[in-house]
Design an enzyme around this catalytic site. Structure first.
Site, PDB file in Angstrom:
ATOM      1  N   HIS A 138      -1.550  -3.965 -11.018  1.00  0.00           N
ATOM      2  CA  HIS A 138      -2.562  -3.437 -10.099  1.00  0.00           C
ATOM      3  C   HIS A 138      -1.907  -3.218  -8.742  1.00  0.00           C
ATOM      4  O   HIS A 138      -1.382  -4.153  -8.124  1.00  0.00           O
ATOM      5  CB  HIS A 138      -3.722  -4.426  -9.963  1.00  0.00           C
ATOM      6  CG  HIS A 138      -4.714  -4.033  -8.909  1.00  0.00           C
ATOM      7  ND1 HIS A 138      -5.540  -2.934  -9.045  1.00  0.00           N
ATOM      8  CD2 HIS A 138      -4.986  -4.569  -7.695  1.00  0.00           C
ATOM      9  CE1 HIS A 138      -6.283  -2.818  -7.958  1.00  0.00           C
ATOM     10  NE2 HIS A 138      -5.972  -3.797  -7.120  1.00  0.00           N
ATOM     11  N   GLY A 149      -1.238  -6.198  -3.459  1.00  0.00           N
ATOM     12  CA  GLY A 149      -2.136  -6.920  -2.557  1.00  0.00           C
ATOM     13  C   GLY A 149      -3.520  -7.009  -3.151  1.00  0.00           C
ATOM     14  O   GLY A 149      -3.860  -6.305  -4.112  1.00  0.00           O
ATOM     15  N   SER A 201      -7.584  -6.633  -3.637  1.00  0.00           N
ATOM     16  CA  SER A 201      -8.487  -5.492  -3.486  1.00  0.00           C
ATOM     17  C   SER A 201      -9.066  -5.477  -2.084  1.00  0.00           C
ATOM     18  O   SER A 201      -9.464  -6.523  -1.545  1.00  0.00           O
ATOM     19  CB  SER A 201      -9.616  -5.575  -4.513  1.00  0.00           C
ATOM     20  OG  SER A 201      -9.106  -5.432  -5.827  1.00  0.00           O
ATOM     21  N   GLY A 202      -9.110  -4.296  -1.475  1.00  0.00           N
ATOM     22  CA  GLY A 202      -9.677  -4.150  -0.146  1.00  0.00           C
ATOM     23  C   GLY A 202      -8.722  -4.382   0.994  1.00  0.00           C
ATOM     24  O   GLY A 202      -9.110  -4.252   2.159  1.00  0.00           O
ATOM     25  N   VAL A 203      -7.445  -4.693   0.711  1.00  0.00           N
ATOM     26  CA  VAL A 203      -6.498  -4.978   1.785  1.00  0.00           C
ATOM     27  C   VAL A 203      -6.000  -3.705   2.465  1.00  0.00           C
ATOM     28  O   VAL A 203      -5.450  -3.751   3.562  1.00  0.00           O
ATOM     29  CB  VAL A 203      -5.312  -5.812   1.246  1.00  0.00           C
ATOM     30  CG1 VAL A 203      -4.322  -4.926   0.480  1.00  0.00           C
ATOM     31  CG2 VAL A 203      -4.606  -6.570   2.359  1.00  0.00           C
ATOM     32  N   GLY A 204      -6.185  -2.538   1.798  1.00  0.00           N
ATOM     33  CA  GLY A 204      -5.800  -1.268   2.427  1.00  0.00           C
ATOM     34  C   GLY A 204      -4.673  -0.525   1.739  1.00  0.00           C
ATOM     35  O   GLY A 204      -4.022   0.331   2.350  1.00  0.00           O
ATOM     36  N   LYS A 205      -4.447  -0.803   0.461  1.00  0.00           N
ATOM     37  CA  LYS A 205      -3.332  -0.154  -0.256  1.00  0.00           C
ATOM     38  C   LYS A 205      -3.561   1.355  -0.383  1.00  0.00           C
ATOM     39  O   LYS A 205      -2.667   2.154  -0.071  1.00  0.00           O
ATOM     40  CB  LYS A 205      -3.169  -0.785  -1.653  1.00  0.00           C
ATOM     41  CG  LYS A 205      -2.872  -2.275  -1.626  1.00  0.00           C
ATOM     42  CD  LYS A 205      -2.595  -2.814  -3.014  1.00  0.00           C
ATOM     43  CE  LYS A 205      -3.780  -2.699  -3.951  1.00  0.00           C
ATOM     44  NZ  LYS A 205      -4.930  -3.528  -3.526  1.00  0.00           N
ATOM     45  N   SER A 206      -4.733   1.746  -0.850  1.00  0.00           N
ATOM     46  CA  SER A 206      -4.989   3.177  -1.069  1.00  0.00           C
ATOM     47  C   SER A 206      -5.042   3.947   0.241  1.00  0.00           C
ATOM     48  O   SER A 206      -4.546   5.077   0.336  1.00  0.00           O
ATOM     49  CB  SER A 206      -6.299   3.358  -1.845  1.00  0.00           C
ATOM     50  OG  SER A 206      -6.210   2.758  -3.123  1.00  0.00           O
ATOM     51  N   ASP A 252      -4.069   2.295  -8.071  1.00  0.00           N
ATOM     52  CA  ASP A 252      -4.860   1.318  -8.813  1.00  0.00           C
ATOM     53  C   ASP A 252      -4.094   0.690  -9.978  1.00  0.00           C
ATOM     54  O   ASP A 252      -3.915  -0.520 -10.030  1.00  0.00           O
ATOM     55  CB  ASP A 252      -6.172   1.932  -9.323  1.00  0.00           C
ATOM     56  CG  ASP A 252      -7.098   0.851  -9.852  1.00  0.00           C
ATOM     57  OD1 ASP A 252      -7.311  -0.144  -9.144  1.00  0.00           O
ATOM     58  OD2 ASP A 252      -7.603   0.998 -10.978  1.00  0.00           O
ATOM     59  N   GLU A 288      -8.674   6.216  -5.264  1.00  0.00           N
ATOM     60  CA  GLU A 288     -10.031   5.746  -4.978  1.00  0.00           C
ATOM     61  C   GLU A 288     -10.085   5.213  -3.553  1.00  0.00           C
ATOM     62  O   GLU A 288      -9.330   4.302  -3.186  1.00  0.00           O
ATOM     63  CB  GLU A 288     -10.430   4.627  -5.944  1.00  0.00           C
ATOM     64  CG  GLU A 288     -11.812   4.055  -5.627  1.00  0.00           C
ATOM     65  CD  GLU A 288     -12.084   2.736  -6.324  1.00  0.00           C
ATOM     66  OE1 GLU A 288     -13.125   2.117  -6.023  1.00  0.00           O
ATOM     67  OE2 GLU A 288     -11.248   2.303  -7.141  1.00  0.00           O
ATOM     68  N   ARG A 321      10.946 -12.836  10.804  1.00  0.00           N
ATOM     69  CA  ARG A 321      11.081 -11.961  11.972  1.00  0.00           C
ATOM     70  C   ARG A 321      12.458 -11.317  12.064  1.00  0.00           C
ATOM     71  O   ARG A 321      12.641 -10.378  12.843  1.00  0.00           O
ATOM     72  CB  ARG A 321      10.780 -12.746  13.248  1.00  0.00           C
ATOM     73  CG  ARG A 321       9.375 -13.352  13.250  1.00  0.00           C
ATOM     74  CD  ARG A 321       9.035 -13.997  14.570  1.00  0.00           C
ATOM     75  NE  ARG A 321       8.977 -13.006  15.659  1.00  0.00           N
ATOM     76  CZ  ARG A 321       8.650 -13.315  16.903  1.00  0.00           C
ATOM     77  NH1 ARG A 321       8.369 -14.574  17.230  1.00  0.00           N
ATOM     78  NH2 ARG A 321       8.636 -12.380  17.835  1.00  0.00           N
TER      79      ARG A 321
END
Length: 311
Positions: free
Chosen positions: A142, A157, A159-164, A181, A206, A247
């Protein structure tokens, strides 16, 4: 889940290599399951100690000359003994003539018989490469897979973390989407992984609140790509206050995928961070490392040299 057994239909290989069909068994689906191919010189001479019938058998000039110089009765016996083992397919290379008796034995034992005009060594190399791709071990992850400056970035990452959204921003900046996805990863060699999208999801993204977006239609053909080598894994995670993040980048982390170690970076996400630009820098930096230049190591060396001079 990682699968261990795959097959490819013989008709797919026939179309791919534009093979001439001499004989195909009627109403029989022929499946190839091994990446290795054989030149059956020993088998045609009567030795079957290491013969594997589920390998494609390729007859070139050497094998053809050998059987052509056999007496007719021994030639028939050679044909019969070889073809009764039911090899998955026999291919004559270099456009060689095929004995009518050989064709009859192929029909008797329902062995597919094909021919190519390509030279034996060239054809074998191409066939093995193709079979390695078709039959490669694979798994599905995924995530999102993009090509940035020639580097294949696998973005992972929750779902909802900002991949797409990051992938769309990268596409707008001139890079290419490969999968969203679900990313199908194939191990095509001992050190190479190829990523692609399942056919039904190819070129779609998506976006929550908008729905399904056809990237190829909106951004054009140059915004998508079917496959790419997996060069770097980016793990996106929400920024955790107080957590120690790397860092300097002196230590390279790796993720093992099917026995191959792929460099991995963990990128913390919080409002205001431009992830697309960060991933562009990550891609260029990874490319520099592969070319032998490590910025973090050079900076550390300069820092240690400066400390030594001041001590």
């Amino acid at each position: 889940m990682e699968n261990t057994e795959y097959s490819v239909r013989l008709d797919v290989l026939i179309d791919e290599f534009k093979l001439e069909t001499i004989y195909l068994p009627p109403e029989k689906e022929v499946l190839v399951t091994l990446t290795e191919v054989d030149r059956p010189g020993l088998a045609l001479s009567g030795f079957f100690g290491y013969f594997k019938p589920n390998r494609i058998q390729i007859i070139g000039n050497g094998e053809h000359s050998f059987i052509e110089n056999l007496p007719p009765d021994k030639r028939k016996k050679s044909y019969n003994d070889f073809l009764e083992k039911n090899p998955v397919a026999v291919i004559f290379s270099t456009g060689l003539d095929i004995d009518e008796v050989f064709i009859e034995y192929c029909k008797k034992y329902e062995v597919p018989l094909l021919r190519t005009q390509r030279h034996t060594s060239e054809f074998m190399a191409a066939m093995i490469a193709s079979l390695c791709l078709h039959l490669a071990p694979r798994l599905t992850r995924h995530g999102v897979f993009v090509e940035v400056y020639g580097e294949g970035l696998l973005i992972l990452g929750d779902s909802g973390v900002g991949k797409s959204e990051t992938a769309i921003e990268l596409v707008k900046r001139g890079h290419r989407l490969i999968a969203d996805d679900a990313v199908e990863i194939k191990k095509v060699s001992a050190k190479t992984l190829l990523g692609s999208a399942p056919e039904v999801l190819r070129h779609y993204v998506e976006l929550r609140g908008i729905g399904i977006v056809d990237v190829k239609r909106i951004f054009g053909m140059g915004a998508v790509k079917d496959t790419e080598k997996v060069d770097l894994i980016i793990n996106l995670e929400p920024w955790v206050q107080g957590k120690m993040y790397d860092r300097l980048g002196l230590e390279t982390e790796y993720i093992d995928i099917m026995g191959i170690n792929i460099p991995c970076l963990t990128i913390p996400v919080k409002p205001g961070r431009n992830l697309a630009i960060i991933l562009e820098i990550a891609a260029m930096n990874n490319r520099q490392k592969k070319m032998g230049y490590n910025t973090a190591q050079e900076f550390n060396d300069r820092l240690m040299e400066s400390m030594n001079m001041n001590s």
